[in-house]
Write a protein that holds these residues in place. Structure first.
Motif, PDB file in Angstrom:
ATOM      1  N   SER A  29       0.805  -1.227   0.000  1.00  0.00           N
ATOM      2  CA  SER A  29       0.000   0.000   0.000  1.00  0.00           C
ATOM      3  C   SER A  29       0.838   1.277   0.000  1.00  0.00           C
ATOM      4  N   GLN A  30       2.150   1.148  -0.031  1.00  0.00           N
ATOM      5  CA  GLN A  30       2.977   2.354  -0.131  1.00  0.00           C
ATOM      6  C   GLN A  30       2.822   2.973  -1.513  1.00  0.00           C
ATOM      7  N   ILE A  31       2.802   4.302  -1.554  1.00  0.00           N
ATOM      8  CA  ILE A  31       2.655   5.013  -2.825  1.00  0.00           C
ATOM      9  C   ILE A  31       3.951   4.907  -3.620  1.00  0.00           C
ATOM     10  N   LEU A  32       3.827   4.396  -4.842  1.00  0.00           N
ATOM     11  CA  LEU A  32       4.973   4.272  -5.732  1.00  0.00           C
ATOM     12  C   LEU A  32       5.030   5.421  -6.739  1.00  0.00           C
ATOM     13  N   GLY A  33       3.893   6.001  -7.044  1.00  0.00           N
ATOM     14  CA  GLY A  33       3.849   7.078  -8.029  1.00  0.00           C
ATOM     15  C   GLY A  33       2.436   7.611  -8.151  1.00  0.00           C
ATOM     16  N   ARG A  34       2.289   8.622  -8.977  1.00  0.00           N
ATOM     17  CA  ARG A  34       0.975   9.229  -9.210  1.00  0.00           C
ATOM     18  C   ARG A  34       0.789   9.456 -10.697  1.00  0.00           C
ATOM     19  N   ILE A  35      -0.423   9.102 -11.169  1.00  0.00           N
ATOM     20  CA  ILE A  35      -0.773   9.301 -12.575  1.00  0.00           C
ATOM     21  C   ILE A  35      -1.803  10.419 -12.660  1.00  0.00           C
ATOM     22  N   ALA A  36      -1.485  11.444 -13.414  1.00  0.00           N
ATOM     23  CA  ALA A  36      -2.436  12.551 -13.600  1.00  0.00           C
ATOM     24  C   ALA A  36      -3.398  12.217 -14.732  1.00  0.00           C
ATOM     25  N   ASN A  37      -4.702  12.393 -14.441  1.00  0.00           N
ATOM     26  CA  ASN A  37      -5.738  12.155 -15.444  1.00  0.00           C
ATOM     27  C   ASN A  37      -6.725  13.314 -15.372  1.00  0.00           C
ATOM     28  N   ASP A  38      -6.669  14.207 -16.354  1.00  0.00           N
ATOM     29  CA  ASP A  38      -7.503  15.418 -16.322  1.00  0.00           C
ATOM     30  C   ASP A  38      -8.990  15.101 -16.308  1.00  0.00           C
ATOM     31  N   LEU A  39      -9.394  14.064 -17.043  1.00  0.00           N
ATOM     32  CA  LEU A  39     -10.815  13.729 -17.123  1.00  0.00           C
ATOM     33  C   LEU A  39     -11.349  13.297 -15.759  1.00  0.00           C
ATOM     34  N   LEU A  40     -10.618  12.436 -15.059  1.00  0.00           N
ATOM     35  CA  LEU A  40     -11.067  11.978 -13.746  1.00  0.00           C
ATOM     36  C   LEU A  40     -11.104  13.139 -12.747  1.00  0.00           C
ATOM     37  N   GLU A  41     -10.135  14.019 -12.825  1.00  0.00           N
ATOM     38  CA  GLU A  41     -10.123  15.158 -11.912  1.00  0.00           C
ATOM     39  C   GLU A  41     -11.309  16.076 -12.186  1.00  0.00           C
ATOM     40  N   GLN A  42     -11.642  16.268 -13.467  1.00  0.00           N
ATOM     41  CA  GLN A  42     -12.801  17.085 -13.804  1.00  0.00           C
ATOM     42  C   GLN A  42     -14.097  16.413 -13.362  1.00  0.00           C
ATOM     43  N   ASN A  43     -14.167  15.085 -13.517  1.00  0.00           N
ATOM     44  CA  ASN A  43     -15.351  14.350 -13.055  1.00  0.00           C
ATOM     45  C   ASN A  43     -15.542  14.511 -11.554  1.00  0.00           C
ATOM     46  N   GLU A  44     -14.449  14.483 -10.815  1.00  0.00           N
ATOM     47  CA  GLU A  44     -14.547  14.631  -9.363  1.00  0.00           C
ATOM     48  C   GLU A  44     -15.027  16.037  -9.005  1.00  0.00           C
ATOM     49  N   ARG A  45     -14.525  17.045  -9.725  1.00  0.00           N
ATOM     50  CA  ARG A  45     -14.976  18.417  -9.461  1.00  0.00           C
ATOM     51  C   ARG A  45     -16.456  18.582  -9.801  1.00  0.00           C
ATOM     52  N   ASN A  46     -16.875  18.008 -10.937  1.00  0.00           N
ATOM     53  CA  ASN A  46     -18.289  18.098 -11.328  1.00  0.00           C
ATOM     54  C   ASN A  46     -19.185  17.392 -10.317  1.00  0.00           C
ATOM     55  N   ALA A  47     -18.749  16.215  -9.872  1.00  0.00           N
ATOM     56  CA  ALA A  47     -19.545  15.460  -8.903  1.00  0.00           C
ATOM     57  C   ALA A  47     -19.654  16.216  -7.585  1.00  0.00           C
ATOM     58  N   THR A  48     -18.576  16.861  -7.182  1.00  0.00           N
ATOM     59  CA  THR A  48     -18.599  17.663  -5.955  1.00  0.00           C
ATOM     60  C   THR A  48     -19.579  18.824  -6.091  1.00  0.00           C
ATOM     61  N   LEU A  49     -19.561  19.482  -7.247  1.00  0.00           N
ATOM     62  CA  LEU A  49     -20.468  20.600  -7.485  1.00  0.00           C
ATOM     63  C   LEU A  49     -21.928  20.149  -7.473  1.00  0.00           C
ATOM     64  N   GLU A  50     -22.223  19.031  -8.132  1.00  0.00           N
ATOM     65  CA  GLU A  50     -23.599  18.526  -8.157  1.00  0.00           C
ATOM     66  C   GLU A  50     -24.057  18.115  -6.767  1.00  0.00           C
ATOM     67  N   LEU A  51     -23.157  17.540  -5.998  1.00  0.00           N
ATOM     68  CA  LEU A  51     -23.511  17.166  -4.625  1.00  0.00           C
ATOM     69  C   LEU A  51     -23.830  18.406  -3.800  1.00  0.00           C
ATOM     70  N   GLU A  52     -23.038  19.446  -3.940  1.00  0.00           N
ATOM     71  CA  GLU A  52     -23.290  20.687  -3.195  1.00  0.00           C
ATOM     72  C   GLU A  52     -24.644  21.280  -3.591  1.00  0.00           C
TER      73      GLU A  52
END
Length: 332
Positions: free
Chosen positions: A86-109
């Motif tokens: 479970s140690q973090i080895l790296g991070r992958i940036a994905n603009d679409l997933l990040e935008q989906n998370e922002r949209n979902a947060t906005l709709e929830l609010e």
């Protein structure tokens, strides 16, 4: 005449000298011996001991595959580093997933705000209904008293026992209390209907809120996949994708992690005369720099594509993949 003869004779001498020199050069080239071929290395006799240098490698390696499409943003580990599950080895940036998370947060609010507004409306309606019900109850009570008095005055007037103006005044009170009672009763019913509608709206809004919460949770779970974590305890033996590299989901291998440093092998690349005499199953001894002694017992596991794989059990955690090692073999 004599001068011309001497000139011709001199020219003949020169031509003869040139011809002799050319014949001599050709004879010299013709007589030059050919260079002897290089002598081949003598064949090692049966039973000869050879010591070959190779590189240590773990036999049990777990590969970490890209969990999503994107770009490697950071790789905080290095080759040779010990990692835990479970140690973090790296991070992958994905603009679409990040935008989906922002949209979902906005709709929830938005859903939360709607539920809050409807609950406030319902609370205000209930308070209004409470006051209207009290007023309607008071009006009905007054209307009931006025009706009884009005009926009494009608009887008295018919019998001539009361004055006409008294009867008329009682009638006016009766009629006004009747209107007030009916009005407040109707108002109360309207407020109750609003309360029922608000309750239905809140139920629907809460259902929408639950759906938006699920969507946000899913978006966050997908976003969490940006964090590439180690599936096991072990040692990083290879980093296949560095920061800035594009990766494909379930296609690209990101890391190799050795999980059992007791099951090791040495990878050798011997010269052809030795390679052709090495056979699978041959016994060998492995010498490690950090482990003095007579060598560790080993055996040839495979001979493939010009390489020899010699497996052995390592008794020390100091032997790491990538370290050099020597293997002693007795040729058949």
């Amino acid at each position: 005449m004599k001068k011309a003869w001497m000139t011709a004779a001199a020219a003949a001498v020169v031509l003869a000298g040139a011809g002799w020199g050319g014949w001599t050069y050709w004879q010299g080239r013709k007589a030059a011996p050919k260079a002897a071929p290089a002598a081949e290395a003598p064949e090692l006799p049966a039973g000869a001991l050879v010591s070959l240098q190779g590189v240590l490698r773990a036999q049990n390696v777990v590969t970490v595959i890209a969990p999503l499409d994107g770009v490697m943003e950071e790789v905080p580990v290095t080759v040779g580093e010990e990692v835990f599950e479970s140690q973090i080895l790296g991070r992958i940036a994905n603009d679409l997933l990040e935008q989906n998370e922002r949209n979902a947060t906005l709709e929830l609010e938005r859903a939360q705000a709607r539920v809050g507004a409807l609950e406030s409306t319902l609370l205000a309606a209930r308070l209004e209904e409470s006051r209207a019900s009290a007023d309607a109850a008071r009006a009905r009570s007054e209307y009931a008293r006025a009706e009884r008095e009005y009926q009494r005055q009608r009887i008295l007037l018919r019998e001539g026992a009361t004055a006409k103006n008294t009867h008329d005044a009682t009638q006016k009170v009766f009629e006004s209390t009747q209107v007030e009672s009916e009005t407040l009763t109707a108002l109360t019913r309207a407020i109750q209907e609003r309360i029922q509608q608000a309750s239905r709206d809140i139920e629907a809004a809460r259902k929408t809120l639950a759906e938006e919460e699920e969507k946000l949770e899913l978006a966050r779970l997908e976003l969490a996949a940006e964090q590439v974590v180690s599936p096991v305890d072990g040692v990083v033996v290879a980093i296949r994708k560095s920061a800035g590299a594009e990766v494909k989901k379930e296609v690209d291998i990101l890391f190799d992690i050795a999980v059992d440093l007791t099951a090791m092998e040495v990878v050798l690349e011997p010269e052809p005369p030795v390679l052709k005499r090495v056979k699978v199953g041959m016994e060998a001894l492995v010498d490690l720099a950090d482990l003095p002694g007579d060598g560790l017992p080993a055996a040839v596991r495979a001979v493939e594509e010009g390489k020899v794989y010699v497996e052995f059990a390592s008794p020390t955690p100091l032997a790491r993949p990538g370290d050099p090692a020597f293997v002693r073999l007795k040729l058949p």
